[in-house]
Write an enzyme that holds these catalytic residues in place. Structure first.
Site, PDB file in Angstrom:
ATOM      1  N   ARG A  69       0.849  -1.196   0.000  1.00 42.38           N
ATOM      2  CA  ARG A  69       0.000   0.000   0.000  1.00 42.38           C
ATOM      3  C   ARG A  69       0.879   1.239   0.000  1.00 42.38           C
ATOM      4  NH1 ARG A  69       1.100   2.377   4.559  1.00 42.38           N
ATOM      5  NH2 ARG A  69       1.584   1.131   6.407  1.00 42.38           N
ATOM      6  N   GLY A  71       2.088   4.929   1.474  1.00 36.24           N
ATOM      7  CA  GLY A  71       2.241   5.452   2.826  1.00 36.24           C
ATOM      8  C   GLY A  71       3.472   4.912   3.522  1.00 36.24           C
ATOM      9  N   TYR A  73       4.954   3.928   7.870  1.00 39.62           N
ATOM     10  CA  TYR A  73       4.654   2.952   8.914  1.00 39.62           C
ATOM     11  C   TYR A  73       3.320   3.272   9.588  1.00 39.62           C
ATOM     12  CZ  TYR A  73       9.314   0.852   8.853  1.00 39.62           C
ATOM     13  OH  TYR A  73      10.455   0.187   8.478  1.00 39.62           O
ATOM     14  N   HIS A  76      -1.476  -1.505  13.545  1.00 40.37           N
ATOM     15  CA  HIS A  76      -2.792  -2.121  13.574  1.00 40.37           C
ATOM     16  C   HIS A  76      -2.887  -2.991  14.814  1.00 40.37           C
ATOM     17  CE1 HIS A  76      -3.652  -0.623   9.660  1.00 40.37           C
ATOM     18  NE2 HIS A  76      -2.863  -1.458   9.010  1.00 40.37           N
ATOM     19  N   ALA A 149      -6.405   6.345   9.426  1.00 33.04           N
ATOM     20  CA  ALA A 149      -5.375   6.264   8.391  1.00 33.04           C
ATOM     21  C   ALA A 149      -5.984   5.766   7.087  1.00 33.04           C
ATOM     22  CB  ALA A 149      -4.252   5.325   8.832  1.00 33.04           C
ATOM     23  N   GLY A 162      -7.069   0.026   2.324  1.00 37.08           N
ATOM     24  CA  GLY A 162      -8.234   0.857   2.633  1.00 37.08           C
ATOM     25  C   GLY A 162      -8.020   1.803   3.793  1.00 37.08           C
ATOM     26  N   CYS A 180       3.125   7.226  10.224  1.00 38.82           N
ATOM     27  CA  CYS A 180       3.047   7.912   8.930  1.00 38.82           C
ATOM     28  C   CYS A 180       4.161   8.933   8.747  1.00 38.82           C
ATOM     29  CB  CYS A 180       1.679   8.575   8.756  1.00 38.82           C
ATOM     30  SG  CYS A 180       0.308   7.419   8.879  1.00 38.82           S
TER      31      CYS A 180
END
Length: 220
Positions: A69, A71, A73, A76, A149, A162, A180
């Site tokens: 994806r 972006g 770091y 989650h 995010a 997503g 980020c």
């Protein structure tokens, strides 16, 4: 038709990637419907395509996965709602910027259901909350915390990865990374903002506001 799927058990990151790959391949071949997949991950960090290794402050705290994806770091974990969004942008307009803007709008409208004002920033992807309840910064400005995010990937104009919205994760776990790549701002959650909303409450709001932003029907 969009398949709206919710998984209650924690999903390991590699397993989520494998399932997304299956769905995206099916969308490209015409054998699958579009999907919104709601889930939670166990504690982990992911490194996007722009990740800087110096932003991984504590590489031994949780497993770290490389992600394709966009972006940098991100963290989650339990208490964070992941919504993996697999849509066919061939049918929705081949515009990456518009798509990211739509994901942010979806989050903003969802937060508004809880009387939280989420905002965009031109120099930062994701959704932010101005913290008027905190002391001013050293420069005299209100602090801003990230509550959601956004990270996307496209293959033949089919989207995957997503959004991630913080409901009640352990915010201390963000200390293992520079989220980020942004050091001067913090992170927050619905709970941190004083709301005891459940994951189901958020899911219901997401389903309602999805219709406003993406204007489509789905099956569950």
């Amino acid at each position: 038709m969009v398949n709206w799927v919710k998984t209650d058990e924690f999903i390991a990151y590699p397993d989520a990637l494998a399932r997304m790959e299956q769905i995206v391949s099916g969308l490209i071949s015409g054998d699958e419907n579009e999907h919104i997949w709601l889930l939670e991950h166990p504690e982990l960090y992911t490194a996007g395509t722009s990740a800087n290794l110096s932003d991984l402050v504590d590489p031994d705290l949780f497993p770290v996965y490389t992600s394709q994806r966009g972006g940098q770091y991100t963290y989650h974990g339990p208490g964070q709602r992941i919504a993996y969004v697999m849509l066919d942008l061939n049918k929705r307009g081949k515009d990456v910027r518009k798509y990211v803007n739509s994901l942010e709008e979806w989050i903003i409208q969802t937060l508004a259901e809880f009387d939280i004002k989420g905002e965009r920033r031109k120099d930062r992807v994701g959704v932010w909350v101005v913290r008027k309840d905190k002391p001013l910064s050293s420069s005299g400005d209100f602090l801003e915390d990230k509550i959601a995010a956004v990270g996307v990937r496209l293959r033949k104009w089919v989207s995957f990865h997503g959004i991630a919205i913080n409901v009640n994760p352990n915010l201390e776990h963000y200390k293992g990374i520079v989220p980020c790549g942004i050091q001067q701002h913090g992170v927050t959650s619905l709970y941190d903002l004083g709301l005891e909303a459940s994951m189901d409450d958020l899911d219901n709001a997401l389903s309602e506001t999805f219709k406003n932003v993406f204007g489509t029907e789905w099956s569950r």
